[in-house]
Design an enzyme around this catalytic site. Structure first.
Site, PDB file in Angstrom:
ATOM      1  N   GLU A  62       0.840  -1.195   0.000  1.00 31.97           N
ATOM      2  CA  GLU A  62       0.000   0.000   0.000  1.00 31.97           C
ATOM      3  C   GLU A  62       0.876   1.245   0.000  1.00 31.97           C
ATOM      4  OE1 GLU A  62      -2.530   1.603  -0.715  1.00 31.97           O
ATOM      5  OE2 GLU A  62      -4.051   1.248   0.803  1.00 31.97           O
TER       6      GLU A  62
ATOM      7  N   ASP B 292      -3.356   5.232   6.937  1.00 28.98           N
ATOM      8  CA  ASP B 292      -3.827   6.431   7.609  1.00 28.98           C
ATOM      9  C   ASP B 292      -4.696   6.006   8.794  1.00 28.98           C
ATOM     10  OD1 ASP B 292      -4.904   8.938   8.196  1.00 28.98           O
ATOM     11  OD2 ASP B 292      -5.239   9.476   6.108  1.00 28.98           O
TER      12      ASP B 292
ATOM     13  N   LYS C 112       1.069   6.688   8.838  1.00 22.73           N
ATOM     14  CA  LYS C 112       0.602   7.901   9.516  1.00 22.73           C
ATOM     15  C   LYS C 112      -0.125   7.489  10.805  1.00 22.73           C
ATOM     16  CE  LYS C 112      -1.205  11.156   6.785  1.00 22.73           C
ATOM     17  NZ  LYS C 112      -2.254  11.989   6.112  1.00 22.73           N
TER      18      LYS C 112
ATOM     19  N   ILE D 118      -0.931  14.207   2.029  1.00 23.73           N
ATOM     20  CA  ILE D 118       0.298  13.820   1.339  1.00 23.73           C
ATOM     21  C   ILE D 118      -0.015  13.439  -0.116  1.00 23.73           C
ATOM     22  CG2 ILE D 118       2.244  12.193   1.387  1.00 23.73           C
ATOM     23  CD1 ILE D 118       2.148  13.760   3.961  1.00 23.73           C
TER      24      ILE D 118
ATOM     25  N   ARG E 182      -0.131  12.117  -8.470  1.00 22.42           N
ATOM     26  CA  ARG E 182       0.460  10.786  -8.236  1.00 22.42           C
ATOM     27  C   ARG E 182       1.867  10.698  -8.819  1.00 22.42           C
ATOM     28  NH1 ARG E 182      -3.436   7.160  -6.643  1.00 22.42           N
ATOM     29  NH2 ARG E 182      -5.536   7.554  -7.399  1.00 22.42           N
TER      30      ARG E 182
END
Length: 176
Positions: free
Chosen positions: A99, A103, A131, A153, A165
């Site tokens: 991944e 988050d 995160k 981000i 991206r």
């Protein structure tokens, strides 16, 4: 009117690339003698998984899944939807979910639990960015590149409304 994004470099390209090589070497050592099935979480994970797998010295196979909990916003909805499932059976295989960022943990927690019902030999999680400040649901992160602050981000696969991206670095967005 569309928000304007001011993007500052959080992690430069050379540091990202060095960390990916380091992760690949560690994973290769830890899985010596095994074939590892990498499950890339689209779309953002494609950049990271491609680079990571290039530096692995063990045999790898790849599969792709797409999950959504964001839509076009900047906050997770908390509802996980599988929009593309695996094409291959993972029973008895050593699996690593790859991944771009973890988050809240909602999506990955859901995914890991679901994959375990498919009876793989093992399931691990590798993310480029972690995160933990935003974690709502605990998830075991086996490998990660960087811990990042609670900022929005982009870059190296991470997007804002499908844009940015392709940035070769990790950037933090400040919205005007």
């Amino acid at each position: 009117m569309e928000k304007k994004a001011n993007i500052s470099v959080l992690i430069p390209q050379d540091e990202v690339e060095a960390k990916i090589r380091e992760l690949a070497e560690q994973i290769s050592r830890d899985h010596e003698g095994e074939t590892l099935h990498l499950i890339c979480i689209l779309k953002g994970g494609a950049y990271f998984m491609t680079e990571l797998s290039k530096y692995m010295t063990i045999p790898v196979t790849v599969g792709f899944m797409s999950l959504s909990s964001y839509g076009s916003g900047t906050e997770s909805s908390g509802i996980v939807k599988i929009t593309k499932d695996l094409d291959d059976n993972i029973e008895g295989r050593h699996v690593m979910v790859v991944e771009d960022i973890i988050d809240t943990g909602n999506t990955l927690s859901y995914l890991i639990d679901m994959l375990k019902t498919r009876k793989p030999a093992s399931v691990e999680l590798c993310t480029l960015l972690n995160k933990p400040e935003r974690r709502v649901k605990e998830v075991q992160v086996d490998y990660y590149g960087f811990i990042v602050p609670d900022k929005f981000i982009v870059g190296y696969g991470l997007d804002w409304d499908q844009k940015y991206r392709n940035l070769p670095y990790i950037g933090a967005v400040d919205f005007e």
